[in-house]
Design an enzyme around this catalytic site. Sequence first.
Site, PDB file in Angstrom:
ATOM      1  N   HIS A  18       6.773  -6.801   3.410  1.00 39.42           N
ATOM      2  CA  HIS A  18       5.470  -6.667   4.452  1.00 39.42           C
ATOM      3  C   HIS A  18       6.409  -5.982   5.805  1.00 39.42           C
ATOM      4  O   HIS A  18       5.910  -6.585   7.114  1.00 39.42           O
ATOM      5  CB  HIS A  18       4.328  -8.195   4.000  1.00 39.42           C
ATOM      6  CG  HIS A  18       3.568  -8.064   3.147  1.00 39.42           C
ATOM      7  ND1 HIS A  18       3.558  -9.078   2.552  1.00 39.42           N
ATOM      8  CD2 HIS A  18       2.827  -6.711   2.469  1.00 39.42           C
ATOM      9  CE1 HIS A  18       2.438  -8.549   1.482  1.00 39.42           C
ATOM     10  NE2 HIS A  18       2.739  -7.646   1.648  1.00 39.42           N
ATOM     11  N   HIS A  41      -1.357   0.338  -4.814  1.00 36.26           N
ATOM     12  CA  HIS A  41      -1.756  -0.475  -5.419  1.00 36.26           C
ATOM     13  C   HIS A  41      -1.975  -1.730  -4.156  1.00 36.26           C
ATOM     14  O   HIS A  41      -0.893  -1.609  -3.550  1.00 36.26           O
ATOM     15  CB  HIS A  41      -0.732  -0.461  -6.358  1.00 36.26           C
ATOM     16  CG  HIS A  41      -0.400   0.539  -7.028  1.00 36.26           C
ATOM     17  ND1 HIS A  41       0.221   1.737  -6.211  1.00 36.26           N
ATOM     18  CD2 HIS A  41      -0.327   0.329  -8.222  1.00 36.26           C
ATOM     19  CE1 HIS A  41       0.931   2.139  -7.822  1.00 36.26           C
ATOM     20  NE2 HIS A  41       0.406   1.251  -9.174  1.00 36.26           N
ATOM     21  N   SER A  95      -0.947  -6.015   2.088  1.00 41.01           N
ATOM     22  CA  SER A  95      -0.726  -5.366   2.463  1.00 41.01           C
ATOM     23  C   SER A  95      -1.576  -4.265   3.813  1.00 41.01           C
ATOM     24  O   SER A  95      -1.324  -3.974   4.317  1.00 41.01           O
ATOM     25  CB  SER A  95      -0.018  -3.893   2.194  1.00 41.01           C
ATOM     26  OG  SER A  95      -0.757  -3.850   0.181  1.00 41.01           O
ATOM     27  N   GLU A 113      -6.978   0.425  -5.779  1.00 46.12           N
ATOM     28  CA  GLU A 113      -7.254  -0.301  -6.638  1.00 46.12           C
ATOM     29  C   GLU A 113      -7.435  -0.599  -7.218  1.00 46.12           C
ATOM     30  O   GLU A 113      -8.759   0.088  -7.790  1.00 46.12           O
ATOM     31  CB  GLU A 113      -7.215  -2.003  -6.089  1.00 46.12           C
ATOM     32  CG  GLU A 113      -7.714  -3.003  -6.247  1.00 46.12           C
ATOM     33  CD  GLU A 113      -6.228  -3.738  -7.204  1.00 46.12           C
ATOM     34  OE1 GLU A 113      -4.991  -3.709  -7.018  1.00 46.12           O
ATOM     35  OE2 GLU A 113      -6.074  -4.005  -8.409  1.00 46.12           O
ATOM     36  N   ASP A 138      -7.215   4.808  -9.926  1.00 45.46           N
ATOM     37  CA  ASP A 138      -6.024   4.734 -10.430  1.00 45.46           C
ATOM     38  C   ASP A 138      -5.283   4.973  -9.003  1.00 45.46           C
ATOM     39  O   ASP A 138      -5.383   6.612  -9.070  1.00 45.46           O
ATOM     40  CB  ASP A 138      -5.457   5.804 -11.774  1.00 45.46           C
ATOM     41  CG  ASP A 138      -4.251   6.409 -11.666  1.00 45.46           C
ATOM     42  OD1 ASP A 138      -4.015   5.481 -12.392  1.00 45.46           O
ATOM     43  OD2 ASP A 138      -3.396   6.897 -11.475  1.00 45.46           O
ATOM     44  N   GLY A 139      -4.206   4.468  -8.769  1.00 43.80           N
ATOM     45  CA  GLY A 139      -3.347   5.013  -7.502  1.00 43.80           C
ATOM     46  C   GLY A 139      -2.363   6.132  -7.506  1.00 43.80           C
ATOM     47  O   GLY A 139      -2.568   6.825  -6.482  1.00 43.80           O
ATOM     48  N   ASP A 159       3.184   0.659  -4.866  1.00 42.98           N
ATOM     49  CA  ASP A 159       3.904  -1.402  -5.239  1.00 42.98           C
ATOM     50  C   ASP A 159       3.039  -1.697  -5.956  1.00 42.98           C
ATOM     51  O   ASP A 159       2.314  -2.493  -6.132  1.00 42.98           O
ATOM     52  CB  ASP A 159       3.387  -2.190  -3.633  1.00 42.98           C
ATOM     53  CG  ASP A 159       3.703  -2.908  -4.495  1.00 42.98           C
ATOM     54  OD1 ASP A 159       4.431  -3.669  -4.220  1.00 42.98           O
ATOM     55  OD2 ASP A 159       2.804  -4.559  -2.713  1.00 42.98           O
TER      56      ASP A 159
HETATM   57  C1  LIG Z   1       1.991  -5.767  -6.116  1.00 44.04           C
HETATM   58  S1  LIG Z   1      -0.136  -5.834  -5.849  1.00 44.04           S
HETATM   59  C2  LIG Z   1      -0.059  -5.119  -5.199  1.00 44.04           C
HETATM   60  C3  LIG Z   1      -0.013  -6.107  -3.566  1.00 44.04           C
HETATM   61  C4  LIG Z   1      -0.178  -5.226  -2.569  1.00 44.04           C
HETATM   62  N1  LIG Z   1       0.325  -3.978  -2.660  1.00 44.04           N
HETATM   63  C5  LIG Z   1      -0.311  -6.180  -1.160  1.00 44.04           C
HETATM   64  O1  LIG Z   1       1.253  -5.742  -0.516  1.00 44.04           O
HETATM   65  O2  LIG Z   1      -0.540  -7.128  -1.052  1.00 44.04           O
HETATM   66  C6  LIG Z   1       0.241  -4.635  -8.009  1.00 44.04           C
HETATM   67  C7  LIG Z   1      -1.812  -3.950  -7.261  1.00 44.04           C
HETATM   68  O3  LIG Z   1      -1.661  -3.136  -8.466  1.00 44.04           O
HETATM   69  C8  LIG Z   1      -2.774  -3.057  -8.985  1.00 44.04           C
HETATM   70  N2  LIG Z   1      -3.147  -2.633 -10.263  1.00 44.04           N
HETATM   71  C9  LIG Z   1      -2.200  -1.767 -10.727  1.00 44.04           C
HETATM   72  N3  LIG Z   1      -2.456  -0.845 -11.850  1.00 44.04           N
HETATM   73  C10 LIG Z   1      -2.774   0.399 -11.049  1.00 44.04           C
HETATM   74  C11 LIG Z   1      -3.114   1.855 -10.109  1.00 44.04           C
HETATM   75  N4  LIG Z   1      -2.660   2.428 -11.380  1.00 44.04           N
HETATM   76  N5  LIG Z   1      -3.356   2.444  -9.693  1.00 44.04           N
HETATM   77  C12 LIG Z   1      -4.103   0.900  -8.193  1.00 44.04           C
HETATM   78  N6  LIG Z   1      -3.912   0.270  -9.157  1.00 44.04           N
HETATM   79  C13 LIG Z   1      -3.370  -0.786  -9.982  1.00 44.04           C
HETATM   80  C14 LIG Z   1      -3.107  -4.743  -9.414  1.00 44.04           C
HETATM   81  O4  LIG Z   1      -4.296  -4.988  -9.844  1.00 44.04           O
HETATM   82  C15 LIG Z   1      -2.045  -5.403  -8.833  1.00 44.04           C
HETATM   83  O5  LIG Z   1      -3.788  -5.465  -7.528  1.00 44.04           O
END
Ligand SMILES: C[S@@+](CC[C@H](N)C(=O)[O-])C[C@H]1O[C@@H](n2cnc3c(N)ncnc32)[C@H](O)[C@@H]1O
Length: 277
Positions: A18, A41, A95, A113, A138-139, A159
């Site tokens: 961050h 993500h 984030s 998300e 899906d990201g 992320d």
């Molecule tokens: C490390 S955390 C994210 C933290 C966030 N970026 C932050 O810095 O505050 C990863 C997130 O990705 C989500 N996730 C997992 N696979 C994903 C995908 N294929 N696409 C989008 N989100 C996904 C999880 O549910 C989780 O909330």
Amino acid sequence: MNYRHAYHAGNFADVLKHAALMAVLVHLKKKETPFAVIDTHAGRGLYDMASGEAEKTLEAKDGIAKLLDGGTPPGILEPYVRLMREYAPARYPGSPLIVARLMRKQDRLVAIEKHPEEYDLLRPVLHQYLRARAVSGDGYRELAQLVPPPERRGLVLIDPPYEATDEFETAVRALIDAHRKFATGIFLLWYPAKARGAIEGAVGELLHAGISRLLRVELDIGRKPEDEGRALSAAGLLVVNPPFGFAHEMELVTRYLAKALARGRGAKAEVETLAGE
Ligand SMILES: C[S@@+](CC[C@H](N)C(=O)[O-])C[C@H]1O[C@@H](n2cnc3c(N)ncnc32)[C@H](O)[C@@H]1O
């Protein structure tokens, strides 16, 4: 999918990620022209630090709590520290909220998300920010559709939770594909600095794909003897197209964090330009 970022919110890895994210946003805001941020993500956007999840691991104790209780950070960390103080100690912003708080009326955020419960929490967090959009999905797939952004300027934050054994490869492939369509974009890819082979493999693939400006930033907070086999103690960022001066800023940030957040022996910072100046 079992990963819940609430267990890790505000830990040393979040502080590194961050702080770097905010430093990039400061650079992007130097020009009046609009920019877009794609957060592939996103997580839930705001973490309750008194929740069962956060209290179970207490990772923020070795992260944001230590930073806020410590000495005077270098100037480049000040905007991050100031924003975190607005939420501490009860909450920690993720984030998408950090971006929403920093962007201007001409800028735009798309926060993706996949997990339905996290998405349901994210949506109201971003609701008041008119140019921030939460997307359920899906990201990686969404990213492919979202680049190049019409603004032709901006940042992609990747992320992932690294639950799947091939997540690094998936993330690198998505980055390379997105970079082909948005070659001037800044890309931040977060990773756990555990398996050196996987990291070197990722770097090799990025260079092989023709990425000509690449920076690696790593922070290790060290370990105590009783930490063996416990939580992560080192994390990194691969930065494609780092803004001018960013490498030096990250040297100052990581050097400070390696001291301020040190948990045990072996705490260190590393910033290496892998391609470009
Ligand atoms: C490390 S955390 C994210 C933290 C966030 N970026 C932050 O810095 O505050 C990863 C997130 O990705 C989500 N996730 C997992 N696979 C994903 C995908 N294929 N696409 C989008 N989100 C996904 C999880 O549910 C989780 O909330």
